[in-house]
Design an enzyme around this catalytic site. Structure first.
Site, PDB file in Angstrom:
ATOM      1  N   CYS A  72       6.078   3.876   3.615  1.00  0.00           N
ATOM      2  CA  CYS A  72       6.793   3.929   2.501  1.00  0.00           C
ATOM      3  C   CYS A  72       7.842   2.652   2.512  1.00  0.00           C
ATOM      4  O   CYS A  72       7.682   1.729   1.708  1.00  0.00           O
ATOM      5  CB  CYS A  72       7.993   4.985   2.547  1.00  0.00           C
ATOM      6  SG  CYS A  72       6.711   6.616   2.626  1.00  0.00           S
ATOM      7  N   ASN A 320       1.793   3.599  -1.131  1.00  0.00           N
ATOM      8  CA  ASN A 320       0.688   3.541   0.026  1.00  0.00           C
ATOM      9  C   ASN A 320      -0.322   4.726  -0.247  1.00  0.00           C
ATOM     10  O   ASN A 320       0.122   5.738  -0.988  1.00  0.00           O
ATOM     11  CB  ASN A 320       1.402   3.647   1.291  1.00  0.00           C
ATOM     12  CG  ASN A 320       2.350   4.880   1.752  1.00  0.00           C
ATOM     13  OD1 ASN A 320       3.403   4.600   1.826  1.00  0.00           O
ATOM     14  ND2 ASN A 320       1.613   6.004   1.940  1.00  0.00           N
TER      15      ASN A 320
END
Length: 668
Positions: A72, A320
């Site tokens: 993240c 992601n």
């Protein structure tokens, strides 16, 4: 309408002090929807009808878009700065190698995307998750720069769906009693969009829901501990997808483990019970995304009602990807498999082809310069930016600073692979530090990985799309190919700025015609590539260290005289390579003066409290009951009525939440 009136009042006062550098004539609006941990490879987008209707069918899907660091906070900072993680030096989600406080200590928030867009004449808005370690205690120290309006989630409640806690414009944080977090973001974003109805200046609106990330939850047994669990949905979506399962593709929990680098070789095949758990996690993720999909529909309706849809670029992506049982790994990210690094990118707007799937290659660090190109603000993109412009439109195809044609790197540094959620939290032993090269073109689709352990992987994804055959030691792989892959990865390992966009130019500085692997495979360059140092790590570290990864020079030091007739080189080529490498390090140092520091002391020392006290403080903000929350999206008036101040005791505590497991429980 209270929230909308508050927004209008805020802008009425702000406009008198905000200097617009560039006139806003005919500039497009930009709406950026950015989810958390959303996969591109296991079909989550197939369960989002509004995304399909408004974006996929009316825009272009870029199926070769990637996160270059699969977790993240580092990925978000890479996007905000237009840089690889080895240049931001934000390589983790929490201190000492990541998080909001380090982001500010390094000065990264003083020169980044919202400030560049502000110079280009844009009004900027941010609603949702910014990054880890933006907390109830440091929400205004400093307030994120460059936003005309911001309303961000704050830790330690970012990852709690039914305990929605926000700070608006740097004001003391509030929570919204018994309100589903994504619905709060929905209402706030729609209000921000409605505030544009009578405005002519272009806007940039970044909305970042936390879904479908997992959540933190206090133990129901006396609030003695905290654990992680799969995401939860709004109550109105809890009944959906009861029979849906993870797509059973060849790399899902294979009987024979073919990935063998580091921890992969230690993974046992998942049990039937674990596969059942993962299927339920998959269903939970799809349910959590339904509230995001509803928000997408509302935002498009409002843009159309305002007559602004045709002059707005809408971009949908995620920080992601995510794996669920792939190659026997339980649930999580941070690996270099395609499920973790290949992320959604859908673009709709003026000049973007409708209903199209594109093979154009791009990465998150390309998004910032691309957005500035759309905003007609190229002059505000600093030279240190690693990314280039993605050719979303015919005009962008002619941009002088294009994104890398086919080549980029993926990097990560950590001690091990983490499994998310309580049943398999402890991951296998084995380091998770690697550098990976991706080469994607009409002729090639290669993944080449070098691990800090000295292990290597090479997959030909044209023949083997599920990464089941490591051909690194195969007789079919010629040394000439490996030499090229090693050389270009050694450049990307520490590249900066232009060298990231065209690493081949570092190797062939006098030949502008070499921009692809196919160009470089000409046999007349065999001797040159044979002499490149092989990429390696001095040791396995859980953070980026330039001295651990950078060779003293790119080339070996033997004389080239006997081979000069085979190819053209600058005089004293090894010395030239040393100068080039030193130049790259200097560029990186100048773009962020402190970024090569790998271990630092915190400026603000959190108050040390016991685990019991930390969990007591966390519980001061009540957690809602799942069955009671999320039956409908609240109106602005309802949302305002549900707002409660976060108890001052919690705000003043400055708890070291990392020390109490608020990030390590996810390993993210």
């Amino acid at each position: 309408m209270i929230l909308t009136r508050a927004l209008l009042a805020f802008f009425a006062t702000a406009v008198t002090v905000t200097a617009v550098v560039v006139p806003s004539v005919e500039k497009p609006n930009i709406l950026f929807i950015f989810t958390d941990d959303q996969d591109a490879r296991i079909d989550s987008l197939s369960y989002m009808p509004n995304v399909k209707k408004h974006l996929i069918d009316q825009g272009t899907v870029y199926r070769n878009h990637y996160a270059t660091v699969a977790v993240c906070c580092p990925s978000r900072v890479s996007l905000l700065r237009g840089q690889y993680a080895h240049n931001t030096n934000i390589t983790d989600v929490s201190p000492p190698h990541g998080g909001y406080e380090k982001f500010n200590r390094l000065g990264l928030g003083e020169n980044y995307l919202p400030l560049w867009l502000k110079k280009a004449g844009y009004s900027n808005y941010y609603i949702g998750k910014l990054m880890n370690e933006y907390t109830v205690s440091n929400y205004n120290n400093p307030k994120p720069a460059g936003f005309d309006y911001q309303d961000q989630l704050v830790d330690p409640f970012t990852y709690t769906y039914n305990t929605a806690v926000f700070s608006r414009n740097g004001d003391p944080p509030v929570y919204y009693h018994n309100t589903y977090q994504t619905d709060v973001i929905h209402t706030k974003t729609l209000a921000a969009l409605k505030a544009q109805r009578d405005k002519s200046d272009p806007f940039f609106l970044w909305v970042a829901p936390m879904a479908p990330h997992g959540q933190f939850k206090l133990s129901e047994k006396g609030h003695e501990d905290i654990f992680s669990e799969p995401p939860i949905s709004a109550a109105r979506h809890a009944h959906l997808f009861k029979d849906v399962k993870i797509p059973r593709r060849p790399n899902f929990n294979p009987a024979n483990q073919t990935k063998t680098a580091s921890y992969w070789k230690l993974l046992d095949q998942l049990t039937e019970a674990e596969v059942d758990e993962l299927d339920e996690t998959y269903r939970s993720r799809l349910r959590a995304l339904q509230a995001v999909d509803e928000m997408v529909g509302s935002l498009f309706e409002e843009l159309e009602a305002q007559g602004k849809l045709d002059n707005t670029y809408i971009i949908y992506s995620a920080d992601n990807g995510y794996h669920l049982g792939h190659h026997r790994a339980y649930a999580g990210k941070t690996t270099n498999i395609e499920e973790d690094i290949n992320v959604p990118l859908i673009v709709r707007g003026p000049g973007v082809v409708k209903g199209h799937i594109s093979d154009v290659v791009s990465a998150h660090h390309d998004l910032a310069p691309t957005l500035l190109a759309l905003a007609k603000g190229d002059e505000f993109v600093p030279d240190f930016v690693d990314g280039g412009v993605i050719p979303w439109t015919e005009g962008l195809k002619r941009h002088p600073k294009p994104a890398s044609v086919e080549t980029f790197a993926v990097e990560f540094w950590w001690e091990q692979l983490f499994n998310e959620y309580k049943s398999r939290l402890s991951g296998p032993t084995g380091t998770n530090t690697y550098k990976t090269l991706r080469v994607i073109s009409e002729k090639h689709n290669l993944k080449y990985a070098v691990w800090c352990t000295g292990e290597h992987e090479l997959f030909d994804l044209k023949k083997d799309p599920y990464e089941l055959q490591n051909i690194y030691n195969s007789e079919e792989v010629k040394i000439q190919l490996l030499d090229r892959l090693d050389a270009v990865l050694s450049v990307l390992q520490t590249c900066s700025g232009a060298s990231c966009r065209n690493p081949w130019h570092v190797i062939h500085p006098d030949n502008e015609n070499i921009r692809t692997l196919s160009d470089a495979l000409d046999k007349k360059y065999d001797v040159l590539y044979r002499r490149f140092r092989k990429i390696s790590f001095k040791e396995c570290l859980a953070y980026f260290s330039a001295t651990n990864e950078e060779p003293n020079d790119l080339l070996l030091t033997e004389s080239l005289e006997q081979n000069q007739q085979l190819f053209t080189v600058p005089p004293n080529y090894p010395h030239f390579a040393q100068q080039k490498q030193a130049s790259l390090v200097q560029q990186r140092s100048e773009s962020c003066p402190h970024q090569l520091i790998t271990e630092e002391k915190e400026n603000t020392q959190p108050i040390r409290v016991s685990r019991a006290d930390a969990l007591r403080l966390f519980s001061l903000v009540p957690q809602g009951v799942e069955s009671d929350i999320g039956h409908s999206v609240p109106t602005e008036k309802e949302l305002d009525e549900r707002a409660r101040p976060v108890p001052q005791e919690l705000v003043d505590a400055h708890v070291d939440w990392v020390n109490h497991g608020f990030y390590s429980k996810f390993g993210n």
